[in-house]
Write a protein that holds these residues in place. Structure first.
Motif, PDB file in Angstrom:
ATOM      1  N   TYR A 195       0.822  -1.219   0.000  1.00 15.14           N
ATOM      2  CA  TYR A 195       0.000   0.000   0.000  1.00 15.14           C
ATOM      3  C   TYR A 195       0.854   1.266   0.000  1.00 15.14           C
ATOM      4  O   TYR A 195       0.340   2.364  -0.128  1.00 15.14           O
ATOM      5  N   ARG A 196       2.162   1.111   0.210  1.00 14.05           N
ATOM      6  CA  ARG A 196       3.043   2.280   0.241  1.00 14.05           C
ATOM      7  C   ARG A 196       3.463   2.647  -1.178  1.00 14.05           C
ATOM      8  O   ARG A 196       3.719   1.790  -1.998  1.00 14.05           O
ATOM      9  N   LYS A 197       3.549   3.916  -1.447  1.00 13.26           N
ATOM     10  CA  LYS A 197       4.007   4.364  -2.769  1.00 13.26           C
ATOM     11  C   LYS A 197       5.476   4.772  -2.680  1.00 13.26           C
ATOM     12  O   LYS A 197       5.971   5.115  -1.615  1.00 13.26           O
ATOM     13  N   ASN A 198       6.144   4.773  -3.842  1.00 15.92           N
ATOM     14  CA  ASN A 198       7.542   5.231  -3.941  1.00 15.92           C
ATOM     15  C   ASN A 198       8.498   4.589  -2.929  1.00 15.92           C
ATOM     16  O   ASN A 198       9.188   5.278  -2.188  1.00 15.92           O
ATOM     17  N   LEU A 199       8.496   3.296  -2.909  1.00 15.50           N
ATOM     18  CA  LEU A 199       9.476   2.589  -2.068  1.00 15.50           C
ATOM     19  C   LEU A 199      10.868   2.823  -2.646  1.00 15.50           C
ATOM     20  O   LEU A 199      11.048   2.800  -3.857  1.00 15.50           O
ATOM     21  N   SER A 200      11.842   3.000  -1.766  1.00 16.59           N
ATOM     22  CA  SER A 200      13.210   3.132  -2.257  1.00 16.59           C
ATOM     23  C   SER A 200      13.742   1.742  -2.610  1.00 16.59           C
ATOM     24  O   SER A 200      13.171   0.728  -2.210  1.00 16.59           O
ATOM     25  N   ASN A 255       5.974  -9.469  -2.922  1.00 21.76           N
ATOM     26  CA  ASN A 255       7.086  -8.700  -3.484  1.00 21.76           C
ATOM     27  C   ASN A 255       6.851  -8.364  -4.955  1.00 21.76           C
ATOM     28  O   ASN A 255       7.221  -7.282  -5.415  1.00 21.76           O
ATOM     29  N   ILE A 256       6.226  -9.269  -5.686  1.00 18.67           N
ATOM     30  CA  ILE A 256       5.901  -8.989  -7.101  1.00 18.67           C
ATOM     31  C   ILE A 256       4.887  -7.849  -7.182  1.00 18.67           C
ATOM     32  O   ILE A 256       5.034  -6.911  -7.980  1.00 18.67           O
ATOM     33  N   LEU A 257       3.869  -7.908  -6.321  1.00 18.29           N
ATOM     34  CA  LEU A 257       2.849  -6.838  -6.300  1.00 18.29           C
ATOM     35  C   LEU A 257       3.482  -5.508  -5.893  1.00 18.29           C
ATOM     36  O   LEU A 257       3.150  -4.453  -6.431  1.00 18.29           O
ATOM     37  N   MET A 258       4.405  -5.581  -4.946  1.00 18.57           N
ATOM     38  CA  MET A 258       5.106  -4.380  -4.496  1.00 18.57           C
ATOM     39  C   MET A 258       5.901  -3.755  -5.638  1.00 18.57           C
ATOM     40  O   MET A 258       5.915  -2.536  -5.811  1.00 18.57           O
TER      41      MET A 258
END
Length: 293
Positions: A195-200, A255-258
């Protein structure tokens, strides 16, 4: 917040020592961050009690938590005493996330489980199920010792609870669950999730590092399969392996969805390579083929 107010761990320890001079307190530091699993191991090695409990850095124990758990451990000669928790959410937390967390945290089996029933209730869904969080529990020193002897030194920033709980439940002889007793205040903060956007890139890699936990657990079960003598024992190990494979696939899917939802376009290729590196191309290709069906 801690940096701004100049409160250090040393300062907190000094305060507590002043207030409770009879309580032996030791401050032990890693020079370099070695992950939560190794912090817990170091804490354990430097401890001296017959029972051990773990508290995560943003949580706290409720009043009388230790005496409530300790009394039950002594009374029942239990390796694991498992209690309930109070959960604190941020005001704007989504309802479906809240519900999901409450269901997981409040999964405390009311009563006594012994020997293989403890592991079965942890690995498989049933009315006897209990959660895989490491906190809100008291463990016998012997059990914790046995577990850390089995887990190699490892750096992972996700899945440490799964790794420890797997061995705690596998080795424990007696579990006592007290769903009515709240001992722990769990401050839920949305971590690295789909649900988090712009993961580093670093955050994405941390999330993929859970695969190292599965490597350790599968390797342990495969070794057990080589050495076990009894048919029943072999059956159990194969069932644990199957349940673990499902958990493993769920983490990899996540992880794929992320990668698709939370990673920016410019970091996509680098993160895709990290994903394949940690999980292996075969597994990722297999899951993506299933997604496409």
């Amino acid at each position: 917040g801690v940096k701004d107010s100049k409160i250090t761990v040393e300062a907190i320890v000094k305060e507590v020592q002043k207030e409770f001079p009879a309580v032996p307190l030791r401050l032990v530091k890693h020079k370099k961050n070695r992950s939560l699993l190794e912090a817990r191991r170091t804490g354990f090695i430097n401890s001296c009690g017959d029972y051990i409990t773990f508290v995560d850095s943003d949580d706290e124990l409720l009043p009388d938590a230790l005496s409530a758990m300790y009394e039950n451990a002594i009374k029942n000669q239990a390796d694991i005493v498992h209690c309930n928790s109070q959960i604190i959410f941020k005001e704007d937390e989504k309802d479906f996330i809240k519900q999901d967390i409450v269901n997981k945290v409040e999964e405390v089996y009311g009563g006594i489980l012994e020997n293989s029933d403890i592991m079965n209730s942890f690995m498989f869904k049933s009315e006897k199920s209990h959660n895989g969080f490491v906190w809100a529990k008291l463990y016998s020193r012997d059990l914790v010792n046995q577990v850390f002897n089995e887990i190699p030194m490892m750096y992972c920033t996700l899945g440490e609870d799964l790794c420890l709980s797997f061995f705690f439940n596998l080795f424990a002889k007696k579990y006592v669950g007290l769903p009515q007793t709240k001992v722990y205040k769990y401050n839920y903060v949305t971590g690295i999730s789909v649900y988090r956007k712009n993961l580093s890139v670093k955050q994405f890699e941390q999330s993929c590092s859970v695969s190292t936990v599965f490597t350790v657990l599968f390797s342990y079960l495969n070794d057990l399969l080589q050495t076990c003598q009894l048919k029943d024992e072999e059956q159990s190990i194969l069932m644990y392996k199957k349940a673990l494979q499902e958990k493993c696939i769920n983490f990899a899917k996540n992880n794929i969805l992320m990668l698709d939802n939370s990673v920016s376009k410019e970091n996509y290729q680098e993160c895709r390579n990290i994903l394949l590196d940690y999980w292996g191309e075969n597994l990722i290709n297999r899951i993506e083929t299933d997604f496409d069906k």
